[in-house]
Motif scaffolding. Structure first.
Motif, short mmCIF file in Angstrom:
data_model
loop_
_atom_site.label_atom_id
_atom_site.label_comp_id
_atom_site.label_asym_id
_atom_site.label_seq_id
_atom_site.Cartn_x
_atom_site.Cartn_y
_atom_site.Cartn_z
N ALA A 22 0.84 -1.20 0.00
CA ALA A 22 0.00 0.00 0.00
C ALA A 22 0.87 1.25 0.00
CB ALA A 22 -0.92 0.00 1.23
N ILE A 23 2.07 1.15 0.57
CA ILE A 23 3.02 2.27 0.57
C ILE A 23 3.75 2.33 -0.76
CG2 ILE A 23 4.98 3.31 1.76
CD1 ILE A 23 2.44 3.13 3.46
N LEU A 24 4.21 1.16 -1.23
CA LEU A 24 4.99 1.11 -2.48
C LEU A 24 4.17 1.54 -3.69
CD1 LEU A 24 6.90 -2.28 -2.02
CD2 LEU A 24 7.78 0.04 -1.65
N LEU A 25 2.86 1.31 -3.65
CA LEU A 25 2.02 1.59 -4.82
C LEU A 25 1.50 3.03 -4.86
CD1 LEU A 25 -0.04 -1.74 -5.02
CD2 LEU A 25 1.91 -1.05 -6.43
N GLN A 26 1.88 3.84 -3.91
CA GLN A 26 1.51 5.25 -3.99
C GLN A 26 2.13 5.88 -5.24
OE1 GLN A 26 3.00 6.86 -0.28
NE2 GLN A 26 1.12 6.44 0.81
N PRO A 27 1.45 6.83 -5.89
CA PRO A 27 0.26 7.55 -5.48
C PRO A 27 -1.06 6.96 -6.00
CG PRO A 27 1.19 8.62 -7.38
CD PRO A 27 2.06 7.43 -7.09
N LEU A 28 -1.09 5.67 -6.26
CA LEU A 28 -2.37 5.05 -6.64
C LEU A 28 -3.39 5.30 -5.54
CD1 LEU A 28 -1.66 1.48 -8.11
CD2 LEU A 28 -2.76 3.38 -9.28
N PRO A 29 -4.62 5.70 -5.88
CA PRO A 29 -5.66 5.82 -4.85
C PRO A 29 -6.04 4.42 -4.35
CG PRO A 29 -6.61 6.12 -7.03
CD PRO A 29 -5.12 6.06 -7.22
N ASP A 30 -6.69 4.36 -3.19
CA ASP A 30 -7.00 3.06 -2.59
C ASP A 30 -7.85 2.17 -3.49
OD1 ASP A 30 -8.70 5.36 -1.26
OD2 ASP A 30 -10.02 3.62 -1.33
N MET A 31 -8.80 2.76 -4.21
CA MET A 31 -9.64 1.94 -5.09
C MET A 31 -8.85 1.46 -6.30
SD MET A 31 -12.36 1.53 -3.49
CE MET A 31 -13.08 0.52 -4.77
N MET A 198 -2.87 6.91 -15.75
CA MET A 198 -1.62 6.23 -15.41
C MET A 198 -0.39 7.05 -15.78
SD MET A 198 -2.48 3.62 -13.79
CE MET A 198 -0.84 2.89 -13.63
N SER A 199 -0.49 7.93 -16.76
CA SER A 199 0.67 8.73 -17.14
C SER A 199 1.10 9.64 -15.99
CB SER A 199 0.37 9.56 -18.39
OG SER A 199 -0.73 10.44 -18.16
N ILE A 200 0.11 10.23 -15.31
CA ILE A 200 0.41 11.10 -14.17
C ILE A 200 0.98 10.27 -13.01
CG2 ILE A 200 -0.59 12.61 -12.41
CD1 ILE A 200 -2.58 13.58 -14.50
N ILE A 201 0.37 9.12 -12.77
CA ILE A 201 0.80 8.26 -11.65
C ILE A 201 2.21 7.74 -11.88
CG2 ILE A 201 0.34 6.07 -10.46
CD1 ILE A 201 -2.65 6.64 -10.95
N ILE A 202 2.50 7.32 -13.12
CA ILE A 202 3.84 6.79 -13.44
C ILE A 202 4.89 7.89 -13.33
CG2 ILE A 202 5.28 5.82 -15.27
CD1 ILE A 202 3.45 3.80 -13.98
N ASN A 205 5.74 7.79 -9.75
CA ASN A 205 6.30 6.52 -9.26
C ASN A 205 6.66 5.68 -10.47
OD1 ASN A 205 6.94 4.07 -8.09
ND2 ASN A 205 5.11 3.94 -6.82
N LYS A 206 7.88 5.85 -10.96
CA LYS A 206 8.30 5.20 -12.20
C LYS A 206 8.45 3.68 -12.05
CE LYS A 206 13.22 6.19 -11.41
NZ LYS A 206 14.44 6.83 -11.97
N TYR A 207 8.47 3.19 -10.80
CA TYR A 207 8.61 1.75 -10.57
C TYR A 207 7.27 1.06 -10.33
CZ TYR A 207 13.49 3.08 -9.81
OH TYR A 207 14.75 3.58 -9.96
N LEU A 208 6.17 1.79 -10.55
CA LEU A 208 4.85 1.27 -10.19
C LEU A 208 4.55 -0.08 -10.82
CD1 LEU A 208 2.15 1.93 -8.71
CD2 LEU A 208 1.30 2.69 -10.92
N TYR A 209 4.80 -0.23 -12.13
CA TYR A 209 4.47 -1.49 -12.81
C TYR A 209 5.33 -2.64 -12.27
CZ TYR A 209 1.49 0.94 -16.16
OH TYR A 209 0.48 1.69 -16.74
#
Length: 287
Positions: A22-31, A198-202, A205-209
């Motif tokens: 849940a920490i590593l996947l930020q800034p993804l929202p909870d949903m 996803m462009s904004i989120i990546i 956090n460039k390591y998200l995927y």
């Protein structure tokens, strides 16, 4: 036995480690995290089912639904419950509720045992009665001091225990049912994933995927280890090993900066005594 213990230990450590994603996947929202968790869980669980030759469980489930069509309604309710639990697991660490959810997982076996006594008329040893008394004292004192018990703790302890009891009552407690429940959650998951930019989120956090792939691997191997250990270990030992997951979750909760307030000390002390009593009860059964 040692192989089974190591597999179960590995499974519960991996499950507990999932809390930190849940920490590593930020800034993804909870949903968004919930949606991606469903997407990575389904293929890994299907792989586990094929590796352990449990495809027949789908046929058994289809037969039961054909004989009792109303089971579909209960499976849909189970899917809603499961979806809520999977979302809460990832929502809590980013919203100051990690300790409360961890406490819910510590309470879970005790509440489940109590429901087993009520619904299935299971035998309750003196140790189990004492464990239940200490758990009730801890919860009661916590409510008295705080005027409430965290809703997150309540949802985990009572929601998951109800989920477990319903699955057992209708004899549908299999990985196949779990996969069907996840598939029923899939439209909800896809909806929230498709809402993401996803462009904004990546860009944040460039390591998200990579984390998402790792999340799927951790979950998948966790379930594979759990299935393998459940075929080796006695139920009592398997249940005891389940306490490793909330302990790992508690460690992660403290690591991310959450603090156990002083009014919760009595609750944690009572739960610790209850867990020790359940441990003694399990080993006395084994003996």
């Amino acid at each position: 036995m040692l192989k089974g213990v190591l597999l179960s230990l590995g499974a519960n450590i991996l499950f507990g480690m999932g809390f930190y994603f849940a920490i590593l996947l930020q800034p993804l929202p909870d949903m968004g995290m919930f949606g991606f968790r469903i997407l990575v869980l389904i293929p890994m669980l299907l792989l586990a089912i094929f590796l352990f030759n449990q495809q027949g469980a789908f046929k058994d489930l289809a037969r039961k639904i054909k004989e009792k069509p109303w089971l579909i309604g209960f499976i849909m309710l189970l899917a809603c419950n499961l979806g809520t639990q999977l979302w809460l697991f990832l929502w809590a660490p980013n919203n100051g509720q990690a300790i409360q959810v961890s406490v819910g997982y510590l309470l879970l076996p005790i509440v489940t045992a109590a429901l087993g006594k009520i619904v299935f008329k299971e035998y309750f040893s003196p140790f189990k009665w004492l464990a239940l008394v200490f758990a009730c004292i801890g919860v009661g004192v916590s409510i008295f001091l705080n005027s409430e018990i965290s809703w997150a703790t309540f949802v985990v302890a009572f929601g998951y225990s109800t989920y477990i009891v319903i699955r057992r009552y209708f004899n549908i407690n299999t990985l196949a049912t779990f996969v069907i429940e996840l598939i029923l959650c899939l439209p909800w998951a896809l909806y929230h994933v498709l809402q993401l930019d996803m462009s904004i989120i990546i860009s944040q956090n460039k390591y998200l995927y990579y984390y998402l792939i790792l999340f799927g691997i951790v979950n998948g191997f966790g379930f594979m280890c759990f299935v393998a250990s459940s075929n080796i270990l006695p139920v009592n030992v398997l249940g005891l090993m389940g306490y490793v997951e909330p302990l790992v979750m508690l460690i992660i909760s403290f690591a991310i900066g959450e603090v156990l307030d002083s009014q919760s000390y009595i609750l944690m002390a009572c739960l610790s005594v209850a867990i020790v009593l359940l441990t003694i009860d399990s080993f006395s059964k084994k003996a």
